[in-house]
Design a protein around this motif. Structure first.
Motif, mmCIF file in Angstrom:
data_model
loop_
_atom_site.group_PDB
_atom_site.id
_atom_site.type_symbol
_atom_site.label_atom_id
_atom_site.label_comp_id
_atom_site.label_asym_id
_atom_site.label_seq_id
_atom_site.Cartn_x
_atom_site.Cartn_y
_atom_site.Cartn_z
ATOM 1 N N ALA A 132 0.831 -1.201 0.000
ATOM 2 C CA ALA A 132 0.000 0.000 0.000
ATOM 3 C C ALA A 132 0.868 1.254 0.000
ATOM 4 O O ALA A 132 0.593 2.226 -0.719
ATOM 5 N N LEU A 133 1.932 1.247 0.812
ATOM 6 C CA LEU A 133 2.857 2.385 0.831
ATOM 7 C C LEU A 133 3.541 2.555 -0.518
ATOM 8 O O LEU A 133 3.691 3.680 -1.014
ATOM 9 N N ALA A 134 3.936 1.441 -1.130
ATOM 10 C CA ALA A 134 4.572 1.511 -2.446
ATOM 11 C C ALA A 134 3.606 2.082 -3.477
ATOM 12 O O ALA A 134 3.986 2.924 -4.304
ATOM 13 N N GLY A 135 2.337 1.635 -3.426
ATOM 14 C CA GLY A 135 1.349 2.152 -4.364
ATOM 15 C C GLY A 135 1.108 3.637 -4.185
ATOM 16 O O GLY A 135 0.992 4.392 -5.167
ATOM 17 N N GLY A 136 1.039 4.087 -2.934
ATOM 18 C CA GLY A 136 0.847 5.512 -2.682
ATOM 19 C C GLY A 136 2.016 6.343 -3.172
ATOM 20 O O GLY A 136 1.826 7.402 -3.793
ATOM 21 N N GLY A 180 9.135 0.640 6.186
ATOM 22 C CA GLY A 180 8.336 1.653 5.510
ATOM 23 C C GLY A 180 9.111 2.373 4.426
ATOM 24 O O GLY A 180 8.606 2.598 3.318
ATOM 25 N N ALA A 181 10.358 2.735 4.717
ATOM 26 C CA ALA A 181 11.191 3.424 3.734
ATOM 27 C C ALA A 181 11.510 2.520 2.551
ATOM 28 O O ALA A 181 11.601 2.983 1.408
ATOM 29 N N TYR A 182 11.671 1.233 2.815
ATOM 30 C CA TYR A 182 11.941 0.285 1.738
ATOM 31 C C TYR A 182 10.763 0.220 0.767
ATOM 32 O O TYR A 182 10.933 0.205 -0.463
ATOM 33 N N ALA A 183 9.550 0.197 1.314
ATOM 34 C CA ALA A 183 8.357 0.188 0.467
ATOM 35 C C ALA A 183 8.274 1.459 -0.369
ATOM 36 O O ALA A 183 7.917 1.418 -1.559
ATOM 37 N N ALA A 184 8.617 2.590 0.234
ATOM 38 C CA ALA A 184 8.628 3.846 -0.512
ATOM 39 C C ALA A 184 9.628 3.786 -1.656
ATOM 40 O O ALA A 184 9.382 4.349 -2.731
#
Length: 392
Positions: free
Chosen positions: A149-153, A322-326
């Motif tokens: 979800a974080l990556a998609g955002g 979280g930063a990795y997903a970003a």
């Protein structure tokens, strides 16, 4: 952080080793770290397995290029504070010389049609390389719905708003702390992610002003300090700053800079050297190189001891996840933005698809892929005369 290992001539040995690794070290951060582990632990006995594992685990949890930071960490263990500075810059020096020389050649010959033809073929292959690397990163470190979800955002924000990437990383990291950390007490402690190895052409000038050099230095200091994940995370960050914010380069020149960073030895962030040369000549390349790598030295020598003690903390792990997903989302977003410039006809679509197939099926090396697609561009460009390609 472990204590440095005493040696007879540590600095001289470190400089010699990392000069060679920086000159011949192709394959990306994972390959470079694996080579260091094989040579320094098994063959030379400079480090224990435990010291090498600690170096990798700690450096994975910090922003910046993984391979360079592991090299600095290893140099500290081998030669202390000054050994870290000597070994780290020796690792960087061959990459700097190669990429600055390529920048000089590009500035001198960039107006020729063969140069445009080469990058007509190479640019879609760069998009394929970024997508392939992003797939590997996602497979390695994306674990649950929140990360996706974080990556998609972050993907959507990057494509639609072209927002400041650093804010996306910090926001995603904070969400990671809230969800994975102790605040909501959702999960038990888990190991750290094995983060891997992130228009018209603007006029290029070789005359550097003090103002431009200062802006370059500060911008790349910020980039080196705030880009988490793989070296590819630097791509969307640089695009937002170099192309959108400052207007130093056009999209075509920026794609060329990314290509040079991916095919040269060492980390992808050496792209900064090429960008600096195109903006302000040799002194610009030097300012950009110092800026992008200096935070790594500071983080390894100052922050690494703290992370070594607290890397099992759930809040630290949550921020990294979280930063990795970003990182995944912004890299994919950059692919979309850059793809609009690199792919514009049937041949570039074919090159991009063929490059992806070659990377997934046969695992071809980056230099070989660049050579083949450059040859395709040289042959096809004078035959097709693609009007959409921006010519310098």
């Amino acid at each position: 952080m472990s204590e440095p290992t005493a040696t007879a001539h540590p600095v001289r040995e470190l400089v010699a080793y990392f000069l060679r690794l920086g000159l011949l070290g192709f394959g990306g951060p994972v390959a470079l770290v694996g080579q260091m582990e094989s040579e320094l632990v098994t063959e030379r006995g400079w480090l224990t397995k435990e010291q090498m594992r600690e170096a990798i685990a700690v450096c994975q949890s910090m922003p910046g290029p993984l391979a360079i930071q592991v090299g600095i960490y290893v140099s500290y263990l081998r030669g202390g504070f000054w050994g870290a500075w000597a070994g780290g810059w020796a690792f960087i020096l061959p990459n700097f010389v190669i990429v600055a020389a390529l920048g000089a050649l590009y500035v001198h010959f960039g107006g020729l049609q063969p140069v445009t033809a080469i990058f007509y073929g190479v640019s879609p292959a760069v998009i394929a390389l970024i997508l392939h690397s992003c797939y590997r990163l996602a497979k390695l470190g994306m674990e649950d719905w929140l990360q996706w979800a974080l990556a998609g955002g972050c993907f959507a924000v990057t494509v639609i708003l072209q927002a400041e990437v650093a804010l996306l990383f910090i926001s995603a990291g904070v969400i990671g702390i809230l969800y994975y950390g102790t605040v909501l007490n959702r999960v038990s402690a888990t190991p750290l992610l094995a983060a891997a190895p992130l228009a018209p052409v603007a006029p290029v000038t070789a005359v550097a002003s003090a103002s431009t050099l200062t802006k370059l230095l500060l911008f790349f200091l910020k980039a080196g300090a705030l880009t988490f994940g793989s070296g590819l995370v630097i791509v969307p960050f640089l695009q937002q700053g170099v192309v959108q914010q400052y207007g130093w380069l056009g999209e075509r020149d920026f794609l060329i800079a990314v290509a040079v960073g991916m095919i040269s030895p060492g980390p992808v962030v050496i792209t900064a050297t090429f960008v600096g040369y195109l903006v302000a000549g040799f002194w610009g390349s030097l300012a950009a190189t110092i800026g992008i790598f200096l935070p790594s030295f500071t983080l390894v020598l100052v922050a690494a001891p703290l992370l070594a003690r607290h890397r099992s903390n759930r809040n630290v792990q949550g921020f990294v996840k979280g930063a990795y997903a970003a990182a995944i989302g912004t890299i994919l977003g950059a692919c979309v933005l850059l793809g609009r410039i690199a792919i514009g006809d049937w041949l570039t679509i074919l090159i991009a698809v063929a490059a992806l197939v070659a990377l997934f099926r046969w695992k071809v090396s980056n230099p070989l892929l660049m050579a083949v697609t450059a040859a395709a561009g040289l042959i096809a460009f004078p035959l097709l005369h693609p009007a959409w390609v921006m010519v310098k």
